[in-house]
Design a protein around this motif. Structure first.
Motif, PDB file in Angstrom:
ATOM      1  N   CYS A 149     -14.935  -5.443  -6.045  1.00  0.00           N
ATOM      2  CA  CYS A 149     -13.954  -4.422  -6.406  1.00  0.00           C
ATOM      3  C   CYS A 149     -14.434  -3.641  -7.628  1.00  0.00           C
ATOM      4  O   CYS A 149     -14.137  -2.457  -7.763  1.00  0.00           O
ATOM      5  N   GLU A 150     -15.178  -4.304  -8.511  1.00  0.00           N
ATOM      6  CA  GLU A 150     -15.669  -3.647  -9.721  1.00  0.00           C
ATOM      7  C   GLU A 150     -16.617  -2.496  -9.336  1.00  0.00           C
ATOM      8  O   GLU A 150     -16.565  -1.418  -9.922  1.00  0.00           O
TER       9      GLU A 150
ATOM     10  N   VAL B 187     -16.375  13.342  -1.050  1.00  0.00           N
ATOM     11  CA  VAL B 187     -15.420  12.568  -0.265  1.00  0.00           C
ATOM     12  C   VAL B 187     -15.935  11.128  -0.257  1.00  0.00           C
ATOM     13  O   VAL B 187     -17.121  10.891  -0.089  1.00  0.00           O
ATOM     14  N   ILE B 188     -15.028  10.178  -0.483  1.00  0.00           N
ATOM     15  CA  ILE B 188     -15.428   8.770  -0.491  1.00  0.00           C
ATOM     16  C   ILE B 188     -14.681   8.046   0.627  1.00  0.00           C
ATOM     17  O   ILE B 188     -13.478   8.243   0.808  1.00  0.00           O
ATOM     18  N   ASP B 189     -15.440   7.282   1.388  1.00  0.00           N
ATOM     19  CA  ASP B 189     -14.826   6.542   2.496  1.00  0.00           C
ATOM     20  C   ASP B 189     -15.431   5.147   2.538  1.00  0.00           C
ATOM     21  O   ASP B 189     -16.570   4.948   2.111  1.00  0.00           O
ATOM     22  N   ASN B 190     -14.637   4.188   3.003  1.00  0.00           N
ATOM     23  CA  ASN B 190     -15.186   2.841   3.167  1.00  0.00           C
ATOM     24  C   ASN B 190     -15.200   2.485   4.643  1.00  0.00           C
ATOM     25  O   ASN B 190     -14.675   3.221   5.484  1.00  0.00           O
ATOM     26  N   THR B 191     -15.783   1.338   4.985  1.00  0.00           N
ATOM     27  CA  THR B 191     -16.029   1.029   6.395  1.00  0.00           C
ATOM     28  C   THR B 191     -14.753   0.734   7.183  1.00  0.00           C
ATOM     29  O   THR B 191     -14.812   0.605   8.410  1.00  0.00           O
TER      30      THR B 191
ATOM     31  N   ASN C 293      -9.827  -1.169   0.256  1.00  0.00           N
ATOM     32  CA  ASN C 293      -8.526  -0.513   0.448  1.00  0.00           C
ATOM     33  C   ASN C 293      -7.649  -0.654  -0.789  1.00  0.00           C
ATOM     34  O   ASN C 293      -6.971   0.283  -1.197  1.00  0.00           O
ATOM     35  N   LYS C 294      -7.668  -1.839  -1.389  1.00  0.00           N
ATOM     36  CA  LYS C 294      -6.848  -2.081  -2.593  1.00  0.00           C
ATOM     37  C   LYS C 294      -7.320  -1.178  -3.734  1.00  0.00           C
ATOM     38  O   LYS C 294      -6.519  -0.521  -4.391  1.00  0.00           O
ATOM     39  N   VAL C 295      -8.637  -1.174  -3.967  1.00  0.00           N
ATOM     40  CA  VAL C 295      -9.169  -0.410  -5.097  1.00  0.00           C
ATOM     41  C   VAL C 295      -8.934   1.092  -4.890  1.00  0.00           C
ATOM     42  O   VAL C 295      -8.440   1.785  -5.783  1.00  0.00           O
ATOM     43  N   PHE C 296      -9.264   1.586  -3.702  1.00  0.00           N
ATOM     44  CA  PHE C 296      -9.070   3.012  -3.428  1.00  0.00           C
ATOM     45  C   PHE C 296      -7.595   3.377  -3.637  1.00  0.00           C
ATOM     46  O   PHE C 296      -7.275   4.429  -4.171  1.00  0.00           O
ATOM     47  N   THR C 297      -6.695   2.493  -3.204  1.00  0.00           N
ATOM     48  CA  THR C 297      -5.268   2.810  -3.288  1.00  0.00           C
ATOM     49  C   THR C 297      -4.790   2.822  -4.736  1.00  0.00           C
ATOM     50  O   THR C 297      -4.064   3.729  -5.147  1.00  0.00           O
ATOM     51  N   TRP C 298      -5.207   1.828  -5.532  1.00  0.00           N
ATOM     52  CA  TRP C 298      -4.701   1.855  -6.907  1.00  0.00           C
ATOM     53  C   TRP C 298      -5.373   2.938  -7.739  1.00  0.00           C
ATOM     54  O   TRP C 298      -4.829   3.417  -8.721  1.00  0.00           O
ATOM     55  N   GLN C 299      -6.571   3.377  -7.314  1.00  0.00           N
ATOM     56  CA  GLN C 299      -7.245   4.436  -8.054  1.00  0.00           C
ATOM     57  C   GLN C 299      -6.785   5.828  -7.624  1.00  0.00           C
ATOM     58  O   GLN C 299      -6.739   6.730  -8.447  1.00  0.00           O
ATOM     59  N   THR C 300      -6.524   6.013  -6.328  1.00  0.00           N
ATOM     60  CA  THR C 300      -6.276   7.381  -5.833  1.00  0.00           C
ATOM     61  C   THR C 300      -4.937   7.547  -5.127  1.00  0.00           C
ATOM     62  O   THR C 300      -4.508   8.671  -4.884  1.00  0.00           O
ATOM     63  N   GLY C 301      -4.319   6.439  -4.717  1.00  0.00           N
ATOM     64  CA  GLY C 301      -3.091   6.525  -3.929  1.00  0.00           C
ATOM     65  C   GLY C 301      -3.342   6.373  -2.439  1.00  0.00           C
ATOM     66  O   GLY C 301      -2.403   6.234  -1.667  1.00  0.00           O
ATOM     67  N   TYR C 302      -4.614   6.391  -2.022  1.00  0.00           N
ATOM     68  CA  TYR C 302      -4.947   6.318  -0.598  1.00  0.00           C
ATOM     69  C   TYR C 302      -5.979   5.220  -0.324  1.00  0.00           C
ATOM     70  O   TYR C 302      -6.869   5.003  -1.138  1.00  0.00           O
TER      71      TYR C 302
END
Lengths: 432, 129
Positions: free
Chosen positions: A93-94, A109-113, A295-304
């Motif tokens: 997550c770091e 644009v940033i996306d994860n798998t 998903n957790k990190v993206f959500t707490w950083q960006t809302g999505y």
């Protein structure tokens, strides 16, 4: 020889934390686990290893210095109008947090798998919510386990023994549990189930609709639905209705087939209907060990949770437009940075064609297929073996990855590499 | 040429093989072999180890075939990987997710043809200038 206990396996989303790793002279010589994939990971992670930064010159990858490789990646990102930053499921997550910071800095644009695994599951959850639980609750209490469109015997090999059908829970023993598998193939998991239901490809939604009709005591005027005889659907509906605590684990059989997130809508509303009768939960079988963390990190950083676009200066989320396959196949992006993933091995041909037609940088411990095709490759420490960090299990429980051996000399963790890239990107942007 | 339904997915050997390296023989052999029902092999007059050409709306590739009782008649299973991806399209229907399962595919015997070598295939398909 040093024995390290309670080592988290950086393999699949089950994140088993009871592995014993035996280390001698900074080498893993033995691992005690009953998972073939985990054993292969711990014993082979150092094979096919790349320990030198590489830059493509005249069509060939050639050794370079870390400084030169960082410079090249930073310039690729700064000079691009709309870079894609992709991967993130096989790291901590770091590192994921640094990735989001970098995407915002370069306006990409940033996306994860998730985008090509449980992306539709997230869309379904956003539509209907998620009646779920922890894997500990499944182990302690569940008496009906349904695996729908997933095959843990091949993909999450200890899932059944640690958390579900074969686990010895506080209030349930294996003989007190029933297992149902719904799949298009008689998978290894299906062979050991109490009931196997073979659904026709692309017709899971119809079967779920039929189950909901049964639960609502409505009559089905057909002999079979989705290739399944009505009597068998009745049998499954009765098993579901009469259990004390059921869990529906689902996999890519639902997300990758026709219907996509509508299949997940169907599964969630089926579980919602079942909660009128008994206690029932639903959980996606997440694949890579920290895709849930992404998903957790993206959500707490960006809302999505994934597919986040920063090109307008603020986060924007538009699945079908900002998702990696759509960005690549429509030729939106003009450069790509791949971290902790191998899209050349995992994305459809036309998406890979575009990926390889533009500047491509890779941070990975191995020469993956994507690294083989890249313009610049920076080797990094293997997270979960040579570097610690945080990861999230498939049920959303945060866990700590352990460092059990030192990385090869001169090899940095991806968090530090991303820090160096970020610093250089800011310098280059400041100089414009 | 006979029409089947293509299913791609994880196999245990593919999972173990990828940990041994994406260029390891174990991984490459697994992801370049499609699995079919023994009765379907008889119908096509082919035997395990033969080469077949698979063609979808999106692409075509030659793979080795193996016989598997886990795959039902009318379906072809290929483990996830760079060979299967040659047959997958990029339409996501607004979800971001292409269809990796349940795709119409035509299968025909390919005597005299061979499975392309992985590195050569990557360079040929996606080669960098």
């Amino acid at each position: 020889m040093k024995v390290i206990n309670a080592v988290l396996c950086p393999g699949c989303g089950s994140l088993c934390d009871d592995n014993e790793v035996y280390v001698e002279d900074n080498k893993i010589v033995k691992v005690r686990t009953d998972c073939a994939i985990s054993t292969s990971k711990f014993l082979n992670f150092n094979k096919d290893r790349n320990t030198t930064p590489l830059i493509r010159v005249d069509g060939e990858l050639k050794p370079t210095t870390l400084e030169a490789a960082i410079e090249r990646v930073a310039r690729i990102l700064v000079e691009a109008e709309y870079p894609l930053i992709y991967g993130w499921s096989l790291t901590s997550c770091e590192a994921q947090k640094k990735g989001v910071e970098l995407a915002e800095e370069v306006g990409g644009v940033i996306d994860n798998t998730t985008t090509v695994c449980h992306g539709p599951s997230i869309l379904g959850v956003q539509d209907f919510g998620e009646p779920t639980c922890s894997l500990g609750e499944v182990r302690a209490r569940a008496d009906l386990i349904i695996y729908w469109g997933c095959n843990p015997s091949s993909a999450h090999t200890r899932h059944m023994k640690r958390y579900s059908s074969l686990s010895k829970g506080r209030f349930r023993l294996p003989e007190q549990r029933k297992v149902v598998v719904v799949d298009v193939r008689k998978t290894p998991t299906a062979r050991n189930a109490n009931l196997f239901i073979q659904v026709k490809p692309n017709q899971d939604y119809e079967l779920m609709a039929a189950l909901k009709m049964m639960l609502q005591n409505e009559e089905i005027e057909e002999q079979e639905v989705a290739g399944v005889p009505v009597e068998q659907i009745e049998e499954l509906a009765e098993l579901m209705r009469s259990c004390e605590f059921g869990v529906l684990f689902f996999g890519l059989g639902l997300t990758m087939s026709e219907g996509k997130e509508r299949n997940i809508d169907g599964a969630i509303t089926l579980v919602r209907e079942l909660n009128r009768w008994t206690k029932f939960a639903i959980m996606p079988m997440r694949g890579h060990y920290n895709v849930t963390g992404a998903n957790k990190v993206f959500t707490w950083q960006t809302g999505y949770p994934y597919a986040v676009d920063f090109s307008r200066g603020y986060p924007r989320y538009e699945p079908g437009d900002t998702t990696a396959v759509d960005v690549l196949s429509r030729g939106y992006n003009d450069a790509t940075l791949v971290v902790a993933s191998d899209p050349v091995a995992n994305l459809p041909k036309d998406a890979v064609k575009h990926l390889c037609s533009k500047p491509l940088a890779v941070i990975d411990p191995h020469i993956s297929l994507t690294a083989f095709m890249a313009d610049v490759v920076i080797p990094c420490a293997f997270v979960g073996i040579e570097e610690g960090g945080t990861a999230y299990r498939m049920d959303g429980v945060g866990m700590i990855l352990k460092k059990v051996v030192e990385p090869p000399e001169g090899i940095l963790p991806d968090t530090q590499i991303l820090d160096l890239i970020l610093k250089r990107v800011r310098e280059l942007k400041g100089g414009r | 040429m006979v029409r089947f339904t293509l299913l791609t997915g994880r196999s245990l050997v593919q999972g173990v093989g990828k940990e041994a390296g994406k260029f390891s023989d174990k991984y490459i052999q697994e992801v370049s072999t499609c699995q079919m029902d023994p009765e379907d092999l008889k119908m096509l007059n082919i035997k395990p180890g033969d080469c077949v050409r698979l063609t979808t709306e999106y692409g075509s590739v030659v793979l080795k075939v193996s016989s598997s009782a886990l795959v039902h008649r009318g379906s072809v299973f290929i483990p996830y990987g760079p060979y299967a991806n040659l047959l997958i399209g990029t339409k996501t229907g607004g979800t971001g997710m292409p269809s990796f399962k349940g795709i119409p595919v035509e299968v025909e015997p390919a005597p005299g043809e061979s499975v392309p070598e992985l590195k050569e295939l990557l360079v040929k398909m996606y080669g960098r200038k």
